[in-house]
Scaffold this motif. Structure first.
Motif, PDB file in Angstrom:
ATOM      1  N   TRP A 277       0.707  -0.994  -0.035  1.00 37.40           N
ATOM      2  CA  TRP A 277      -0.234  -0.018  -0.092  1.00 37.40           C
ATOM      3  C   TRP A 277       0.740   1.114  -0.003  1.00 37.40           C
ATOM      4  O   TRP A 277       0.673   2.212  -0.635  1.00 37.40           O
ATOM      5  CB  TRP A 277      -0.907   0.018   0.996  1.00 37.40           C
ATOM      6  N   GLU A 278       2.137   1.228   0.783  1.00 36.12           N
ATOM      7  CA  GLU A 278       2.937   2.293   0.533  1.00 36.12           C
ATOM      8  C   GLU A 278       3.218   2.810  -0.772  1.00 36.12           C
ATOM      9  O   GLU A 278       3.686   3.860  -1.211  1.00 36.12           O
ATOM     10  CB  GLU A 278       4.006   2.125   1.824  1.00 36.12           C
TER      11      GLU A 278
ATOM     12  N   LEU B  17       0.643   4.074  -2.975  1.00 35.73           N
ATOM     13  CA  LEU B  17       0.492   5.523  -2.396  1.00 35.73           C
ATOM     14  C   LEU B  17       1.665   6.695  -3.095  1.00 35.73           C
ATOM     15  O   LEU B  17       1.527   7.581  -3.749  1.00 35.73           O
ATOM     16  CB  LEU B  17       0.756   5.700  -0.801  1.00 35.73           C
TER      17      LEU B  17
ATOM     18  N   GLN C 189       1.106   9.410  -5.775  1.00 36.75           N
ATOM     19  CA  GLN C 189       1.612  10.883  -5.305  1.00 36.75           C
ATOM     20  C   GLN C 189       2.575  11.296  -6.650  1.00 36.75           C
ATOM     21  O   GLN C 189       2.664  12.374  -6.835  1.00 36.75           O
ATOM     22  CB  GLN C 189       2.453  10.899  -4.063  1.00 36.75           C
TER      23      GLN C 189
ATOM     24  N   GLN D 204      -6.434  14.630  -5.277  1.00 32.33           N
ATOM     25  CA  GLN D 204      -6.257  14.244  -3.804  1.00 32.33           C
ATOM     26  C   GLN D 204      -7.473  13.238  -3.287  1.00 32.33           C
ATOM     27  O   GLN D 204      -7.044  12.673  -2.273  1.00 32.33           O
ATOM     28  CB  GLN D 204      -6.501  15.620  -3.063  1.00 32.33           C
TER      29      GLN D 204
ATOM     30  N   ILE E  68      -5.469   9.951  -3.518  1.00 33.86           N
ATOM     31  CA  ILE E  68      -4.349  10.031  -2.650  1.00 33.86           C
ATOM     32  C   ILE E  68      -4.650   9.755  -1.348  1.00 33.86           C
ATOM     33  O   ILE E  68      -4.109   8.859  -0.469  1.00 33.86           O
ATOM     34  CB  ILE E  68      -3.415  11.287  -2.941  1.00 33.86           C
ATOM     35  N   ALA E  69      -5.787  10.441  -0.766  1.00 33.24           N
ATOM     36  CA  ALA E  69      -6.314  10.322   0.510  1.00 33.24           C
ATOM     37  C   ALA E  69      -6.774   8.668   0.551  1.00 33.24           C
ATOM     38  O   ALA E  69      -6.834   8.148   1.807  1.00 33.24           O
ATOM     39  CB  ALA E  69      -7.543  11.117   0.798  1.00 33.24           C
TER      40      ALA E  69
ATOM     41  N   TRP F  69      -5.879   6.240  -0.976  1.00 34.07           N
ATOM     42  CA  TRP F  69      -4.503   5.392  -0.362  1.00 34.07           C
ATOM     43  C   TRP F  69      -3.787   5.458   0.928  1.00 34.07           C
ATOM     44  O   TRP F  69      -3.437   4.606   1.565  1.00 34.07           O
ATOM     45  CB  TRP F  69      -3.509   5.521  -1.702  1.00 34.07           C
ATOM     46  N   GLN F  70      -3.830   6.731   1.240  1.00 30.88           N
ATOM     47  CA  GLN F  70      -3.291   6.996   2.725  1.00 30.88           C
ATOM     48  C   GLN F  70      -4.183   6.390   3.730  1.00 30.88           C
ATOM     49  O   GLN F  70      -3.587   5.649   4.666  1.00 30.88           O
ATOM     50  CB  GLN F  70      -3.426   8.721   2.786  1.00 30.88           C
ATOM     51  N   ARG F  71      -5.533   6.200   3.551  1.00 28.37           N
ATOM     52  CA  ARG F  71      -6.280   5.520   4.583  1.00 28.37           C
ATOM     53  C   ARG F  71      -5.982   4.078   4.542  1.00 28.37           C
ATOM     54  O   ARG F  71      -5.839   3.526   5.489  1.00 28.37           O
ATOM     55  CB  ARG F  71      -7.743   5.634   4.211  1.00 28.37           C
TER      56      ARG F  71
ATOM     57  N   VAL G 137      -2.811   2.681   3.681  1.00 30.26           N
ATOM     58  CA  VAL G 137      -1.647   2.853   4.242  1.00 30.26           C
ATOM     59  C   VAL G 137      -1.998   2.818   5.805  1.00 30.26           C
ATOM     60  O   VAL G 137      -1.344   2.133   6.633  1.00 30.26           O
ATOM     61  CB  VAL G 137      -0.654   3.852   3.752  1.00 30.26           C
ATOM     62  N   ASN G 138      -2.619   3.424   6.416  1.00 28.98           N
ATOM     63  CA  ASN G 138      -2.908   3.648   7.891  1.00 28.98           C
ATOM     64  C   ASN G 138      -3.685   2.626   8.529  1.00 28.98           C
ATOM     65  O   ASN G 138      -3.119   2.102   9.472  1.00 28.98           O
ATOM     66  CB  ASN G 138      -3.923   5.332   7.829  1.00 28.98           C
TER      67      ASN G 138
END
Length: 132
Positions: free
Chosen positions: A92-93, A96, A100, A106, A109-110, A112-114, A116-117
């Motif tokens: 996932w990183e 992301l 990016q 955005q 990207i958000a 993918w960030q979720r 990753v989190n």
């Protein structure tokens, strides 16, 4: 006299380092033996046979080799779960980073960030989970 004290001390230390699983085995054995004494007093041979079979099974499952095998299996499952969580996080990183770099909008990207989190939280849980 010093030899006697040394032997006594080493025996105490070896008893103090008994594993929780060994303690559970000992407690189960004692429970079965108490039940066997009661069955013997009642002259209940069927229950005595059943309890003896359970005691034999406990003795077979509670050998140092069997305990070690279960412990190593649990450790392997624990390590495998951590490795899988790490692989998912890396994947996932990577996604992301690609999003990016590519200049994706955005919202994507958000998302993918979720992911990753969530993967980081899953890894933290896998590491914190007790070995069983």
């Amino acid at each position: 006299m010093k030899l006697f004290v040394a032997v006594a001390l080493s025996m105490c230390l070896s008893i103090a380092h008994a594993s929780p699983e060994t303690d559970a085995c000992d407690a189960h054995r004692q429970s079965l033996e108490r039940q066997m004494a009661i069955a013997l007093n009642r002259d209940d041979t069927a229950q005595l046979d059943s309890l003896q079979a359970a005691l034999d099974k406990t003795n077979a499952e509670c050998t140092p080799e069997a305990i070690e095998q279960r412990s190593s299996g649990a450790l392997k499952r624990h390590n495998d779960a951590i490795a899988q969580a790490r692989n998912t996080l890396r994947a996932w990183e990577g996604e992301l980073a690609r999003a990016q770099k590519k200049g994706t909008d955005q919202l994507n990207i958000a998302a993918w960030q979720r992911k990753v989190n969530r993967a980081r939280a899953d890894l933290d849980r896998a590491i914190a989970r007790p070995i069983q």
